[in-house]
Design an enzyme around this catalytic site. Structure first.
Site, PDB file in Angstrom:
ATOM      1  N   GLY A   8       0.863  -1.192   0.000  1.00 23.17           N
ATOM      2  CA  GLY A   8       0.000   0.000   0.000  1.00 23.17           C
ATOM      3  C   GLY A   8       0.892   1.232   0.000  1.00 23.17           C
ATOM      4  O   GLY A   8       0.637   2.222   0.685  1.00 23.17           O
ATOM      5  N   ASP A  34       2.084  -1.997  -4.468  1.00 22.16           N
ATOM      6  CA  ASP A  34       0.743  -1.394  -4.522  1.00 22.16           C
ATOM      7  C   ASP A  34       0.014  -2.000  -5.719  1.00 22.16           C
ATOM      8  O   ASP A  34       0.546  -2.886  -6.400  1.00 22.16           O
ATOM      9  CB  ASP A  34       0.869   0.142  -4.638  1.00 22.16           C
ATOM     10  CG  ASP A  34      -0.358   0.873  -4.077  1.00 22.16           C
ATOM     11  OD1 ASP A  34      -1.449   0.737  -4.660  1.00 22.16           O
ATOM     12  OD2 ASP A  34      -0.230   1.576  -3.059  1.00 22.16           O
ATOM     13  N   TYR A 142     -15.127   1.692   8.995  1.00 20.22           N
ATOM     14  CA  TYR A 142     -13.674   1.864   9.106  1.00 20.22           C
ATOM     15  C   TYR A 142     -13.218   1.667  10.566  1.00 20.22           C
ATOM     16  O   TYR A 142     -12.290   0.906  10.845  1.00 20.22           O
ATOM     17  CB  TYR A 142     -13.329   3.267   8.614  1.00 20.22           C
ATOM     18  CG  TYR A 142     -11.888   3.666   8.716  1.00 20.22           C
ATOM     19  CD1 TYR A 142     -10.909   3.067   7.934  1.00 20.22           C
ATOM     20  CD2 TYR A 142     -11.501   4.691   9.582  1.00 20.22           C
ATOM     21  CE1 TYR A 142      -9.582   3.476   8.021  1.00 20.22           C
ATOM     22  CE2 TYR A 142     -10.185   5.105   9.665  1.00 20.22           C
ATOM     23  CZ  TYR A 142      -9.224   4.494   8.884  1.00 20.22           C
ATOM     24  OH  TYR A 142      -7.914   4.904   8.961  1.00 20.22           O
ATOM     25  N   LYS A 146     -10.854  -1.242  12.204  1.00 17.49           N
ATOM     26  CA  LYS A 146      -9.608  -0.935  12.921  1.00 17.49           C
ATOM     27  C   LYS A 146      -9.644  -1.507  14.341  1.00 17.49           C
ATOM     28  O   LYS A 146      -8.644  -2.031  14.836  1.00 17.49           O
ATOM     29  CB  LYS A 146      -9.372   0.580  12.965  1.00 17.49           C
ATOM     30  CG  LYS A 146      -9.020   1.207  11.616  1.00 17.49           C
ATOM     31  CD  LYS A 146      -7.687   0.685  11.076  1.00 17.49           C
ATOM     32  CE  LYS A 146      -7.272   1.358   9.786  1.00 17.49           C
ATOM     33  NZ  LYS A 146      -6.079   0.745   9.181  1.00 17.49           N
TER      34      LYS A 146
HETATM   35  P1  NAD Z   1      -4.164   5.954   1.123  1.00 18.10           P
HETATM   36  O1  NAD Z   1      -5.566   5.694   0.714  1.00 18.10           O
HETATM   37  O2  NAD Z   1      -3.560   7.267   0.810  1.00 18.10           O
HETATM   38  O3  NAD Z   1      -3.204   4.822   0.557  1.00 18.10           O
HETATM   39  C1  NAD Z   1      -3.549   3.465   0.572  1.00 18.10           C
HETATM   40  C2  NAD Z   1      -2.764   2.780  -0.520  1.00 18.10           C
HETATM   41  O4  NAD Z   1      -3.133   1.402  -0.495  1.00 18.10           O
HETATM   42  C3  NAD Z   1      -3.099   3.308  -1.925  1.00 18.10           C
HETATM   43  O5  NAD Z   1      -1.911   3.592  -2.625  1.00 18.10           O
HETATM   44  C4  NAD Z   1      -3.870   2.175  -2.559  1.00 18.10           C
HETATM   45  O6  NAD Z   1      -3.645   2.051  -3.963  1.00 18.10           O
HETATM   46  C5  NAD Z   1      -3.279   0.984  -1.824  1.00 18.10           C
HETATM   47  N1  NAD Z   1      -4.170  -0.167  -1.873  1.00 18.10           N
HETATM   48  C6  NAD Z   1      -5.510  -0.201  -1.776  1.00 18.10           C
HETATM   49  N2  NAD Z   1      -5.960  -1.448  -1.897  1.00 18.10           N
HETATM   50  C7  NAD Z   1      -4.880  -2.227  -2.093  1.00 18.10           C
HETATM   51  C8  NAD Z   1      -4.697  -3.609  -2.301  1.00 18.10           C
HETATM   52  N3  NAD Z   1      -5.733  -4.452  -2.354  1.00 18.10           N
HETATM   53  N4  NAD Z   1      -3.444  -4.078  -2.459  1.00 18.10           N
HETATM   54  C9  NAD Z   1      -2.387  -3.231  -2.428  1.00 18.10           C
HETATM   55  N5  NAD Z   1      -2.497  -1.910  -2.240  1.00 18.10           N
HETATM   56  C10 NAD Z   1      -3.729  -1.421  -2.080  1.00 18.10           C
HETATM   57  O7  NAD Z   1      -4.094   5.690   2.701  1.00 18.10           O
HETATM   58  P2  NAD Z   1      -3.041   6.269   3.747  1.00 18.10           P
HETATM   59  O8  NAD Z   1      -3.554   7.565   4.230  1.00 18.10           O
HETATM   60  O9  NAD Z   1      -1.669   6.171   3.223  1.00 18.10           O
HETATM   61  O10 NAD Z   1      -3.266   5.232   4.947  1.00 18.10           O
HETATM   62  C11 NAD Z   1      -2.495   4.068   5.086  1.00 18.10           C
HETATM   63  C12 NAD Z   1      -2.952   3.352   6.325  1.00 18.10           C
HETATM   64  O11 NAD Z   1      -2.888   4.244   7.456  1.00 18.10           O
HETATM   65  C13 NAD Z   1      -4.407   2.853   6.294  1.00 18.10           C
HETATM   66  O12 NAD Z   1      -4.504   1.649   6.995  1.00 18.10           O
HETATM   67  C14 NAD Z   1      -5.159   3.923   7.032  1.00 18.10           C
HETATM   68  O13 NAD Z   1      -6.319   3.425   7.608  1.00 18.10           O
HETATM   69  C15 NAD Z   1      -4.161   4.323   8.086  1.00 18.10           C
HETATM   70  N6  NAD Z   1      -4.413   5.661   8.623  1.00 18.10           N
HETATM   71  C16 NAD Z   1      -4.242   6.774   7.839  1.00 18.10           C
HETATM   72  C17 NAD Z   1      -4.519   8.035   8.368  1.00 18.10           C
HETATM   73  C18 NAD Z   1      -4.353   9.286   7.554  1.00 18.10           C
HETATM   74  O14 NAD Z   1      -4.725  10.378   8.038  1.00 18.10           O
HETATM   75  N7  NAD Z   1      -3.790   9.222   6.354  1.00 18.10           N
HETATM   76  C19 NAD Z   1      -4.963   8.150   9.696  1.00 18.10           C
HETATM   77  C20 NAD Z   1      -5.167   6.987  10.441  1.00 18.10           C
HETATM   78  C21 NAD Z   1      -4.860   5.745   9.902  1.00 18.10           C
HETATM   79  N1  SER Z   2      -7.426  10.273   8.574  1.00 14.38           N
HETATM   80  C1  SER Z   2      -8.211   9.089   8.717  1.00 14.38           C
HETATM   81  C2  SER Z   2      -9.584   9.264   8.186  1.00 14.38           C
HETATM   82  O1  SER Z   2     -10.069  10.383   8.238  1.00 14.38           O
HETATM   83  C3  SER Z   2      -8.303   8.713  10.187  1.00 14.38           C
HETATM   84  O2  SER Z   2      -8.087   7.380  10.281  1.00 14.38           O
HETATM   85  O3  SER Z   2     -10.159   8.312   7.744  1.00 14.38           O
END
Ligand code: NAD
Ligand code: SER
Length: 317
Positions: A8, A34, A142, A146
């Site tokens: 990812g 990815d 979601y 989690k």
């Molecule tokens: P994002 O949506 O920006 O990136 C997710 C990536 O996963 C994308 O590049 C997508 O193409 C890839 N992906 C989706 N399905 C896939 C699959 N089946 N196989 C391989 N790759 C796949 O998300 P992010 O913001 O980078 O978040 C990453 C993780 O962190 C997630 O678990 C999210 O829940 C967690 N998270 C993010 C935030 C935030 O604010 N960004 C906050 C809390 C938790």
């Molecule tokens: N930034 C994330 C969201 O809004 C929190 O997990 O989904």
């Protein structure tokens, strides 16, 4: 020697995590993976493979064959996108995790990072300075995924000794890639409008306080947790982590200090209900005590860096 897989890797966190891990451990030691056929330019300084987290057999074959030692599993649907496709969100957010936990249980992987979120909390959770251990009744698919993931991580640690580490990230703010469909995305989108000299239409109310963090802090926290000696990692569900909390109005005021003509209007949509169910601020004293976590970016510092660096051309890709 470490061989790391970031699954990812092309999203908001993955892009920056891969680059930082490569700086620390060497470009060839960190594989980005990815769904895209071709490696994006910004990750082209090291290995990339197309890998679907839901394709259990391909993931197993790759990890075992390449002798991957650590996996950062980032593939997931975020809060707003997940509400539009709950069945698929549950599947993606859970099945990928089991594939990686099972590989570690079988001894193929030494360490796992799996991100949780402030979304594990819900409307019955104390909203201010939310404790590590408290009522958790998430109301989004979601958040439910989690919370379940956290329980399974702790279970695999307790039953099988799997070295899995996790952080409940707050909303993350960054400029190297765009956010992926979360409720906190407004706090990134706002900078693109401010820099373009346009009015920002905010999908949350002006007084909707949420915990947030600049990406540099989040990446450093992630690597610090992963590099901490095993005995210091006392929580195997997921750590509360905190840096800044602010409302859309407070963020807009901080932007106006830099761009006095900046204008914002508020038109809350379905994401308001999600934000209302989440904490306004987080107590992360366990992370501070266990592995010495401390943030480096406050609101004003983050705003200055974001305005200097957001690249409007990213919106065209
Ligand atoms: P994002 O949506 O920006 O990136 C997710 C990536 O996963 C994308 O590049 C997508 O193409 C890839 N992906 C989706 N399905 C896939 C699959 N089946 N196989 C391989 N790759 C796949 O998300 P992010 O913001 O980078 O978040 C990453 C993780 O962190 C997630 O678990 C999210 O829940 C967690 N998270 C993010 C935030 C935030 O604010 N960004 C906050 C809390 C938790
Ligand atoms: N930034 C994330 C969201 O809004 C929190 O997990 O989904």
């Amino acid at each position: 020697m470490k061989k790391i897989l970031v699954l990812g890797s092309c999203g908001q966190i993955g892009t920056e995590l891969v680059l930082t891990l490569r700086e620390k451990f060497g470009n060839q030691q960190v594989v980005a993976a990815d769904l895209r056929d071709v490696c994006p330019d910004n990750l082209a300084n090291g290995p990339y493979i197309k890998l679907d987290a839901l394709d259990r057999e391909s993931v197993r074959t790759y990890i075992i064959g390449e002798q991957i030692t650590e996996v950062y599993l980032l593939a997931a649907l975020l809060s707003a996108t997940a509400e539009k496709n709950p069945d698929f969100a549950w599947r993606l957010n859970m099945e990928g995790l089991f594939t990686i936990l099972d590989l570690a249980k079988e001894g193929h992987i030494q360490k796992i990072f799996w991100p949780s979120s402030i979304a594990v909390f819900g409307p019955t959770t104390p909203r201010v300075n939310t404790p590590q251990y408290t009522v958790m009744e998430p109301s989004t698919v979601y958040g439910i995924s989690k919370q379940a993931g956290e329980r399974w991580c702790e279970y695999y640690f307790n039953k099988f000794g799997v070295d899995v580490r996790s952080i409940r990230y707050p909303g993350l703010i960054s400029y190297k890639s765009l956010p992926g469909g979360g409720t906190t995305d407004y706090a990134v989108d706002i900078f693109y409008k401010a820099k373009a000299g346009e009015q920002f239409n905010c999908f949350l109310k002006e007084d909707s306080a949420l915990p947030m963090m600049f990406m540099d802090d989040a990446i450093r926290a992630t690597i610090e947790l992963m590099e901490a000696p095993k005995e210091q990692v006392k929580i195997r569900s997921s750590y509360n982590l905190s840096a800044i909390s602010f409302t859309p109005k407070q963020l807009a005021e901080a932007i106006k200090v830099e761009i006095p003509s900046f204008d914002i209007v508020y038109n809350p949509d379905f994401r308001q209900a999600i934000a209302d169910s989440w904490p306004a601020s987080i107590d992360d004293s366990e992370a501070r005590a266990n592995w010495n976590w401390k943030e480096r970016y406050d609101l004003n510092k983050m705003v200055k860096i974001m305005l200097e660096n957001v690249d409007l051309s990213l919106l065209k890709n």
